[in-house]
Scaffold this motif. Structure first.
Motif, PDB file in Angstrom:
ATOM      1  N   MET A 198      -1.212  -9.288 -15.060  1.00  0.00           N
ATOM      2  CA  MET A 198      -2.331  -9.044 -14.148  1.00  0.00           C
ATOM      3  C   MET A 198      -2.420 -10.190 -13.149  1.00  0.00           C
ATOM      4  O   MET A 198      -2.426 -11.355 -13.530  1.00  0.00           O
ATOM      5  CB  MET A 198      -3.640  -8.950 -14.938  1.00  0.00           C
ATOM      6  N   SER A 199      -2.432  -9.862 -11.859  1.00  0.00           N
ATOM      7  CA  SER A 199      -2.494 -10.892 -10.840  1.00  0.00           C
ATOM      8  C   SER A 199      -3.901 -11.478 -10.764  1.00  0.00           C
ATOM      9  O   SER A 199      -4.885 -10.840 -11.123  1.00  0.00           O
ATOM     10  CB  SER A 199      -2.087 -10.314  -9.485  1.00  0.00           C
ATOM     11  N   MET A 200      -3.961 -12.721 -10.259  1.00  0.00           N
ATOM     12  CA  MET A 200      -5.242 -13.412 -10.162  1.00  0.00           C
ATOM     13  C   MET A 200      -5.864 -13.183  -8.793  1.00  0.00           C
ATOM     14  O   MET A 200      -5.175 -13.113  -7.781  1.00  0.00           O
ATOM     15  CB  MET A 200      -5.042 -14.910 -10.402  1.00  0.00           C
ATOM     16  N   ASN A 201      -7.166 -12.998  -8.766  1.00  0.00           N
ATOM     17  CA  ASN A 201      -7.922 -12.961  -7.525  1.00  0.00           C
ATOM     18  C   ASN A 201      -9.300 -13.537  -7.805  1.00  0.00           C
ATOM     19  O   ASN A 201      -9.655 -13.791  -8.947  1.00  0.00           O
ATOM     20  CB  ASN A 201      -7.989 -11.535  -6.948  1.00  0.00           C
ATOM     21  N   ILE A 202     -10.082 -13.720  -6.753  1.00  0.00           N
ATOM     22  CA  ILE A 202     -11.373 -14.397  -6.894  1.00  0.00           C
ATOM     23  C   ILE A 202     -12.327 -13.639  -7.805  1.00  0.00           C
ATOM     24  O   ILE A 202     -13.114 -14.233  -8.549  1.00  0.00           O
ATOM     25  CB  ILE A 202     -12.010 -14.635  -5.507  1.00  0.00           C
ATOM     26  N   PHE A 203     -12.251 -12.301  -7.803  1.00  0.00           N
ATOM     27  CA  PHE A 203     -13.169 -11.521  -8.623  1.00  0.00           C
ATOM     28  C   PHE A 203     -12.809 -11.609 -10.103  1.00  0.00           C
ATOM     29  O   PHE A 203     -13.692 -11.707 -10.957  1.00  0.00           O
ATOM     30  CB  PHE A 203     -13.183 -10.067  -8.157  1.00  0.00           C
ATOM     31  N   ARG A 204     -11.517 -11.575 -10.386  1.00  0.00           N
ATOM     32  CA  ARG A 204     -11.097 -11.719 -11.776  1.00  0.00           C
ATOM     33  C   ARG A 204     -11.433 -13.112 -12.295  1.00  0.00           C
ATOM     34  O   ARG A 204     -11.939 -13.266 -13.414  1.00  0.00           O
ATOM     35  CB  ARG A 204      -9.596 -11.473 -11.921  1.00  0.00           C
ATOM     36  N   LEU A 205     -11.145 -14.141 -11.488  1.00  0.00           N
ATOM     37  CA  LEU A 205     -11.446 -15.507 -11.903  1.00  0.00           C
ATOM     38  C   LEU A 205     -12.944 -15.687 -12.128  1.00  0.00           C
ATOM     39  O   LEU A 205     -13.362 -16.271 -13.137  1.00  0.00           O
ATOM     40  CB  LEU A 205     -10.948 -16.496 -10.848  1.00  0.00           C
ATOM     41  N   ALA A 206     -13.757 -15.169 -11.207  1.00  0.00           N
ATOM     42  CA  ALA A 206     -15.210 -15.282 -11.362  1.00  0.00           C
ATOM     43  C   ALA A 206     -15.689 -14.530 -12.596  1.00  0.00           C
ATOM     44  O   ALA A 206     -16.581 -14.993 -13.313  1.00  0.00           O
ATOM     45  CB  ALA A 206     -15.909 -14.752 -10.114  1.00  0.00           C
ATOM     46  N   GLY A 207     -15.094 -13.356 -12.860  1.00  0.00           N
ATOM     47  CA  GLY A 207     -15.453 -12.595 -14.048  1.00  0.00           C
ATOM     48  C   GLY A 207     -15.107 -13.341 -15.326  1.00  0.00           C
ATOM     49  O   GLY A 207     -15.910 -13.404 -16.264  1.00  0.00           O
ATOM     50  N   ASP A 208     -13.909 -13.924 -15.364  1.00  0.00           N
ATOM     51  CA  ASP A 208     -13.498 -14.698 -16.540  1.00  0.00           C
ATOM     52  C   ASP A 208     -14.406 -15.900 -16.759  1.00  0.00           C
ATOM     53  O   ASP A 208     -14.807 -16.205 -17.895  1.00  0.00           O
ATOM     54  CB  ASP A 208     -12.048 -15.164 -16.384  1.00  0.00           C
ATOM     55  N   MET A 209     -14.732 -16.598 -15.675  1.00  0.00           N
ATOM     56  CA  MET A 209     -15.593 -17.774 -15.794  1.00  0.00           C
ATOM     57  C   MET A 209     -17.010 -17.388 -16.224  1.00  0.00           C
ATOM     58  O   MET A 209     -17.664 -18.115 -16.979  1.00  0.00           O
ATOM     59  CB  MET A 209     -15.622 -18.546 -14.477  1.00  0.00           C
ATOM     60  N   SER A 210     -17.480 -16.233 -15.746  1.00  0.00           N
ATOM     61  CA  SER A 210     -18.787 -15.745 -16.165  1.00  0.00           C
ATOM     62  C   SER A 210     -18.788 -15.446 -17.666  1.00  0.00           C
ATOM     63  O   SER A 210     -19.749 -15.762 -18.379  1.00  0.00           O
ATOM     64  CB  SER A 210     -19.153 -14.485 -15.377  1.00  0.00           C
ATOM     65  N   HIS A 211     -17.688 -14.854 -18.141  1.00  0.00           N
ATOM     66  CA  HIS A 211     -17.555 -14.552 -19.569  1.00  0.00           C
ATOM     67  C   HIS A 211     -17.539 -15.841 -20.393  1.00  0.00           C
ATOM     68  O   HIS A 211     -18.245 -15.970 -21.402  1.00  0.00           O
ATOM     69  CB  HIS A 211     -16.266 -13.759 -19.797  1.00  0.00           C
ATOM     70  N   VAL A 212     -16.734 -16.810 -19.947  1.00  0.00           N
ATOM     71  CA  VAL A 212     -16.654 -18.092 -20.652  1.00  0.00           C
ATOM     72  C   VAL A 212     -18.004 -18.791 -20.636  1.00  0.00           C
ATOM     73  O   VAL A 212     -18.446 -19.345 -21.661  1.00  0.00           O
ATOM     74  CB  VAL A 212     -15.580 -18.996 -20.000  1.00  0.00           C
ATOM     75  N   PHE A 213     -18.690 -18.753 -19.499  1.00  0.00           N
ATOM     76  CA  PHE A 213     -19.993 -19.415 -19.394  1.00  0.00           C
ATOM     77  C   PHE A 213     -21.006 -18.778 -20.329  1.00  0.00           C
ATOM     78  O   PHE A 213     -21.843 -19.466 -20.928  1.00  0.00           O
ATOM     79  CB  PHE A 213     -20.490 -19.377 -17.956  1.00  0.00           C
ATOM     80  N   SER A 214     -20.941 -17.452 -20.473  1.00  0.00           N
ATOM     81  CA  SER A 214     -21.870 -16.770 -21.382  1.00  0.00           C
ATOM     82  C   SER A 214     -21.656 -17.248 -22.818  1.00  0.00           C
ATOM     83  O   SER A 214     -22.619 -17.445 -23.568  1.00  0.00           O
ATOM     84  CB  SER A 214     -21.688 -15.249 -21.291  1.00  0.00           C
ATOM     85  N   ILE A 215     -20.398 -17.448 -23.197  1.00  0.00           N
ATOM     86  CA  ILE A 215     -20.088 -17.932 -24.542  1.00  0.00           C
ATOM     87  C   ILE A 215     -20.596 -19.357 -24.725  1.00  0.00           C
ATOM     88  O   ILE A 215     -21.184 -19.699 -25.763  1.00  0.00           O
ATOM     89  CB  ILE A 215     -18.567 -17.863 -24.790  1.00  0.00           C
TER      90      ILE A 215
END
Length: 229
Positions: free
Chosen positions: A1-18
């Protein structure tokens, strides 16, 4: 899966929630308002989806994120179930959604139907079936948590932030899919993923409304009962 700003922001949001939830458990040392059943569902989601950790290497980032999701979710479950004084504050009476019966089992049945209708019975791929199952299960994994909060009504600040960032993660991934469909010439559309992603985001809609409303007013975050909604 290629990286883009939306995927990165989504991943960081998930990590931040944890991180927010782990911080809440560590600082407050109580699990009031937290559904361990939601995290048990997420653990099933991650374990069944990330079996490719043992078969395929995509990138260090990809592998680290997968291990992080599995490890931190297992840690949250352990803390709520077994670690004192946190486990003593976990209220089983408020977290009663029958997740194995009404989430895991139905999603497995639907995943089997979807898989065999789409691919038939030849070249059976257990990892593909489990991946499909994980997509369905993730769509409804937050339900026990939302039900638990509805029973408590008043939502503690860090708990509210944790759920908000969990919902934001999935909403950002929808933008990621849209972006990739327009910018990657060989992007493969997954309509099951689209449907489940939208469904998952819609489950958060009511929570988002009251969360943002409470932030705007600066007051306590309180969910309405069925009689006051």
């Amino acid at each position: 899966m290629s990286m883009n700003i939306f995927r990165l922001a989504g991943d960081m949001s998930h990590v931040f929630s944890i991180i927010v939830l782990l911080l809440r458990l560590r600082v407050a040392k109580n699990a009031q308002g937290i559904s361990v059943r939601t995290h048990e569902l997420f653990l099933v989601v991650f374990v069944t989806r990330y079996l490719d950790l043992f078969t395929t290497f995509y990138s260090i980032y990809n592998s680290v994120m997968k291990v992080l999701y599995i490890g931190t979710t297992a840690l949250i479950i352990f803390a709520i179930r077994f670690q004192e004084p946190i486990c003593s504050t976990y209220d089983k009476a408020q977290d009663t959604f029958l997740h194995w019966k009404f989430a895991v089992a139905p999603c497995l049945v639907v995943a089997c139907i979807t898989y065999f209708l789409g691919r038939g019975f030849e070249d059976f791929d257990i990892m593909e079936l489990l991946w499909t199952f994980s997509i369905y299960l993730e769509a409804i994994a937050i339900l026990p948590q939302l039900i638990t909060l509805q029973r408590y009504r008043e939502v503690e600040n860090l708990t509210g932030n944790y759920i908000f960032f969990m919902g934001a993660y999935r909403a950002l991934y929808i933008l990621n899919w849209i972006y990739r469909s327009y910018n990657e010439p060989f992007y493969r559309h997954h309509y099951v993923v689209y449907f489940c992603g939208v469904l998952q985001t819609l489950l958060y809609a009511d929570f988002f409304y009251y969360y943002l409303k409470s932030k705007a007013k600066g007051g306590k975050f309180t969910l309405p009962t069925a009689h006051t909604a």
